[in-house]
Write an enzyme that holds these catalytic residues in place. Structure first.
Site: not given
Length: 231
Positions: A13, A18, A38, A55, A118
């Site tokens: 987080d 982003v 991902k 995501d 991750a």
């Protein structure tokens, strides 16, 4: 120009998605063919098409090359927890060979693959291994995303040290302001600029629903687009 980069974070987080989306959007303005990848995601929602991670969907939307979801996110684990715990609960073994095969496929279809990690650098994928093992295996250059908050200096410096200790190139870092109330923001940025020993590729300001915004304007691509001189 490098054909793949790995986006690491100082923690969960902190804004890896982003930053990854910002890089993809910036590359798109240069007409560079991109894929967002991902490999492992923990925290997925059931849809009519199967489990999907939000995501990974953001990466797909920002990329310029369309790929099937299963290629973009091979492991869409359901539980929003550490990947090794989610995998254990779902009787899944995270296979690095599969991750490498997908990456090779992406490299054949794009000029640059943006690979989003991750969690943090040592996020476990099993009881005995971490995702960083696979990144080392692939010799991927790394961009570090620092979520600017109290405590981020130690997290950032330790993560940069670990990346370099693994023999990987830290090609740059991105500051992501995740808390508008963080005090001494400018001093934190100044310290990171002096300590990380790699170019700052951008500062992403705090904004609500950042993943839905146009973020490419906050990224400086010059260093990223330099010829890859690392063997």
């Amino acid at each position: 120009m490098r054909n793949a980069i790995f986006i690491a974070g100082t923690d969960t987080d902190v804004g890896k998605t982003v930053a990854s989306k910002a890089i993809l959007q910036a590359l798109a303005t240069h007409n560079i063919a991109t894929i967002g990848y991902k490999p492992v995601a923990a925290g997925s929602d059931k849809t009519e098409f199967g489990y999907r991670n939000s995501d990974a969907l953001h990466l797909m939307k920002a990329a310029t090359v369309d790929m099937p979801y299963e290629d973009v996110n091979p492991y869409a684990l359901v539980l929003p927890t550490s990947p090794h715990i989610a995998a254990k609960h779902e009787n899944v073994t995270i296979d690095y060979a599969l991750l490498s095969n997908k990456l090779s496929k992406h490299k054949q279809n794009a000029e640059l693959v943006v690979v989003e990690g991750a969690g943090g650098w040592r996020v476990p994928t099993s009881d005995s291994d971490c995702l960083s093992t696979w990144v080392k295996q692939e010799r991927l250059p790394v961009i570090l995303v620092v979520g600017i908050k109290l405590g981020c200096l130690s997290h950032a410096i330790l993560t940069a040290e670990a990346i370099r200790a693994d023999g990987l190139e830290l090609v740059g870092w991105i500051a992501n302001r995740i808390n508008p109330g963080t005090e001494h923001y400018a001093e934190i940025i100044e310290h990171l600029e002096g300590r990380l020993g790699t170019p700052k590729l951008g500062e992403i300001p705090y904004m609500p629903k950042a993943k839905r915004q146009e973020l490419g304007k906050f990224i400086q691509l010059d260093h990223l687009l330099e010829p890859d001189t690392v063997a």
